[in-house]
Design a protein around this motif. Sequence first.
Motif, mmCIF file in Angstrom:
data_model
loop_
_atom_site.group_PDB
_atom_site.id
_atom_site.type_symbol
_atom_site.label_atom_id
_atom_site.label_comp_id
_atom_site.label_asym_id
_atom_site.label_seq_id
_atom_site.Cartn_x
_atom_site.Cartn_y
_atom_site.Cartn_z
ATOM 1 N N SER A 1 0.818 -1.206 0.000
ATOM 2 C CA SER A 1 0.000 0.000 0.000
ATOM 3 C C SER A 1 0.854 1.260 0.000
ATOM 4 C CB SER A 1 -0.950 0.002 1.205
ATOM 5 O OG SER A 1 -0.188 0.067 2.398
ATOM 6 N N ALA A 2 2.129 1.128 0.409
ATOM 7 C CA ALA A 2 3.021 2.285 0.408
ATOM 8 C C ALA A 2 3.570 2.562 -0.985
ATOM 9 C CB ALA A 2 4.165 2.067 1.389
ATOM 10 N N VAL A 3 3.508 1.577 -1.866
ATOM 11 C CA VAL A 3 4.014 1.752 -3.219
ATOM 12 C C VAL A 3 2.908 2.359 -4.074
ATOM 13 C CG1 VAL A 3 4.924 0.562 -5.231
ATOM 14 C CG2 VAL A 3 5.554 -0.209 -2.948
ATOM 15 N N VAL A 4 3.224 3.465 -4.710
ATOM 16 C CA VAL A 4 2.238 4.145 -5.540
ATOM 17 C C VAL A 4 2.799 4.236 -6.950
ATOM 18 C CG1 VAL A 4 0.941 6.265 -5.857
ATOM 19 C CG2 VAL A 4 1.464 5.482 -3.564
ATOM 20 N N TYR A 5 1.998 3.879 -7.916
ATOM 21 C CA TYR A 5 2.430 3.898 -9.299
ATOM 22 C C TYR A 5 1.756 5.030 -10.049
ATOM 23 C CZ TYR A 5 4.080 -0.729 -8.083
ATOM 24 O OH TYR A 5 4.719 -1.764 -7.474
ATOM 25 N N SER A 6 2.524 5.644 -10.903
ATOM 26 C CA SER A 6 1.987 6.703 -11.743
ATOM 27 C C SER A 6 1.083 6.090 -12.805
ATOM 28 C CB SER A 6 3.147 7.450 -12.401
ATOM 29 O OG SER A 6 2.665 8.506 -13.167
ATOM 30 N N LYS A 7 -0.009 6.761 -13.093
ATOM 31 C CA LYS A 7 -0.973 6.251 -14.061
ATOM 32 C C LYS A 7 -1.141 7.247 -15.198
ATOM 33 C CE LYS A 7 -3.516 3.795 -10.540
ATOM 34 N NZ LYS A 7 -4.791 3.583 -9.893
ATOM 35 N N THR A 8 -1.425 6.725 -16.367
ATOM 36 C CA THR A 8 -1.710 7.592 -17.504
ATOM 37 C C THR A 8 -3.183 7.985 -17.469
ATOM 38 O OG1 THR A 8 -2.301 5.759 -18.956
ATOM 39 C CG2 THR A 8 0.031 6.442 -18.932
ATOM 40 N N ALA A 9 -3.526 8.980 -18.256
ATOM 41 C CA ALA A 9 -4.926 9.395 -18.348
ATOM 42 C C ALA A 9 -5.784 8.259 -18.899
ATOM 43 C CB ALA A 9 -5.046 10.639 -19.217
ATOM 44 N N GLU A 10 -5.208 7.450 -19.780
ATOM 45 C CA GLU A 10 -5.946 6.313 -20.335
ATOM 46 C C GLU A 10 -6.303 5.314 -19.230
ATOM 47 O OE1 GLU A 10 -5.579 3.449 -24.220
ATOM 48 O OE2 GLU A 10 -3.726 3.970 -23.176
ATOM 49 N N ALA A 11 -5.355 5.036 -18.329
ATOM 50 C CA ALA A 11 -5.623 4.115 -17.218
ATOM 51 C C ALA A 11 -6.668 4.694 -16.273
ATOM 52 C CB ALA A 11 -4.327 3.822 -16.457
ATOM 53 N N LEU A 12 -6.596 5.997 -16.012
ATOM 54 C CA LEU A 12 -7.600 6.638 -15.153
ATOM 55 C C LEU A 12 -8.981 6.617 -15.806
ATOM 56 C CD1 LEU A 12 -5.555 9.670 -13.798
ATOM 57 C CD2 LEU A 12 -6.212 7.616 -12.546
ATOM 58 N N LEU B 1 -10.138 4.268 -17.749
ATOM 59 C CA LEU B 1 -10.665 2.911 -17.535
ATOM 60 C C LEU B 1 -11.171 2.745 -16.107
ATOM 61 C CD1 LEU B 1 -8.006 0.804 -19.475
ATOM 62 C CD2 LEU B 1 -10.368 1.285 -20.154
ATOM 63 N N GLU B 2 -10.456 3.313 -15.139
ATOM 64 C CA GLU B 2 -10.911 3.232 -13.746
ATOM 65 C C GLU B 2 -12.233 3.968 -13.556
ATOM 66 O OE1 GLU B 2 -8.287 3.847 -10.455
ATOM 67 O OE2 GLU B 2 -6.558 3.271 -11.677
ATOM 68 N N VAL B 3 -12.383 5.111 -14.205
ATOM 69 C CA VAL B 3 -13.650 5.853 -14.124
ATOM 70 C C VAL B 3 -14.778 4.985 -14.673
ATOM 71 C CG1 VAL B 3 -14.940 7.809 -15.085
ATOM 72 C CG2 VAL B 3 -12.633 8.154 -14.173
ATOM 73 N N ARG B 4 -14.528 4.311 -15.784
ATOM 74 C CA ARG B 4 -15.564 3.444 -16.374
ATOM 75 C C ARG B 4 -15.943 2.312 -15.417
ATOM 76 N NH1 ARG B 4 -16.910 5.156 -20.981
ATOM 77 N NH2 ARG B 4 -15.485 6.005 -22.515
ATOM 78 N N VAL B 5 -14.966 1.712 -14.762
ATOM 79 C CA VAL B 5 -15.246 0.616 -13.825
ATOM 80 C C VAL B 5 -16.021 1.136 -12.622
ATOM 81 C CG1 VAL B 5 -14.183 -1.008 -12.205
ATOM 82 C CG2 VAL B 5 -13.305 -0.824 -14.544
ATOM 83 N N LEU B 6 -15.530 2.227 -12.021
ATOM 84 C CA LEU B 6 -16.176 2.751 -10.813
ATOM 85 C C LEU B 6 -17.574 3.321 -11.081
ATOM 86 C CD1 LEU B 6 -13.105 4.424 -9.105
ATOM 87 C CD2 LEU B 6 -14.283 2.327 -8.409
ATOM 88 N N SER B 7 -17.796 3.829 -12.278
ATOM 89 C CA SER B 7 -19.123 4.376 -12.595
ATOM 90 C C SER B 7 -20.033 3.333 -13.249
ATOM 91 C CB SER B 7 -18.993 5.592 -13.511
ATOM 92 O OG SER B 7 -18.464 5.206 -14.770
ATOM 93 N N ARG B 8 -19.515 2.116 -13.351
ATOM 94 C CA ARG B 8 -20.260 1.009 -13.968
ATOM 95 C C ARG B 8 -20.729 1.359 -15.374
ATOM 96 N NH1 ARG B 8 -23.269 -1.992 -9.035
ATOM 97 N NH2 ARG B 8 -21.629 -1.614 -7.552
ATOM 98 N N ASP B 9 -19.835 2.005 -16.095
ATOM 99 C CA ASP B 9 -20.113 2.378 -17.480
ATOM 100 C C ASP B 9 -19.845 1.160 -18.361
ATOM 101 O OD1 ASP B 9 -20.632 3.810 -19.745
ATOM 102 O OD2 ASP B 9 -18.918 5.148 -19.574
ATOM 103 N N PRO B 10 -20.858 0.655 -19.028
ATOM 104 C CA PRO B 10 -20.729 -0.609 -19.762
ATOM 105 C C PRO B 10 -20.023 -0.450 -21.106
ATOM 106 C CG PRO B 10 -22.925 0.252 -20.033
ATOM 107 C CD PRO B 10 -22.194 1.203 -19.121
ATOM 108 N N SER B 11 -18.727 -0.104 -21.084
ATOM 109 C CA SER B 11 -18.018 0.145 -22.341
ATOM 110 C C SER B 11 -17.877 -1.127 -23.176
ATOM 111 C CB SER B 11 -16.642 0.750 -22.060
ATOM 112 O OG SER B 11 -15.870 -0.134 -21.283
#
Length: 189
Positions: A20-31, A33-43
């Motif tokens: 949990s102490a390790v944090v990885y940088s994410k691209t806008a594309e990865a974020l 995809l996370e928005v789609r998962v968290l908002s239950r967007d059926p892409s």
Amino acid sequence: ASIMRALIYGAIILALTFNSAVVYSKTAEALTLEVRVLSRDPSATGRTRFTDSQILDFLNEGQRDTISGTLCVRKEYTFDTSSGTAYYAMPGDFIRIDRVLSTGTRLEEKSPLKLDQESDTWEDDTGPPTVYFINYSSRTKLGLYPYPVTGGSTTTIKTEYYAQVYDLSTSSTPFNSITELIPYQQMLV
């Protein structure tokens, strides 16, 4: 069996604690995809609520709000004054001045209203600058008082200012990839 189970649970807890102490940088594309998962967007079905472009706009808006609200990105901008010039354009990412130096000496900030109260002719005064101001009708130009008109009154100005980050593209990383801000990328989702 219970000892084995305790060892497995202990190993899982240790792994979660250290990972949990390790944090990885994410691209806008990865974020995105996370928005789609968290908002239950059926892409996967092809019937999305938001396009990738709309989600990227939301991420950019969150990024701009975060940076302008916290003023956590500072930059420097140095320029030489020109004879007869009182106003100088600030960089495009400029939000607000922190401090201004003229050849190493800190300049005082005064508003045009304060300068009006001190002198009716301040806009015509010349010499080495001792004061700076931001004209709030433009908000992107730094004004110097008095303004330089000869080689002896020109100087090098160093500004330290709070800056906005660049808008994201799908392959870029939030907050201009500033290492100290990587842990906060997740809050955009």
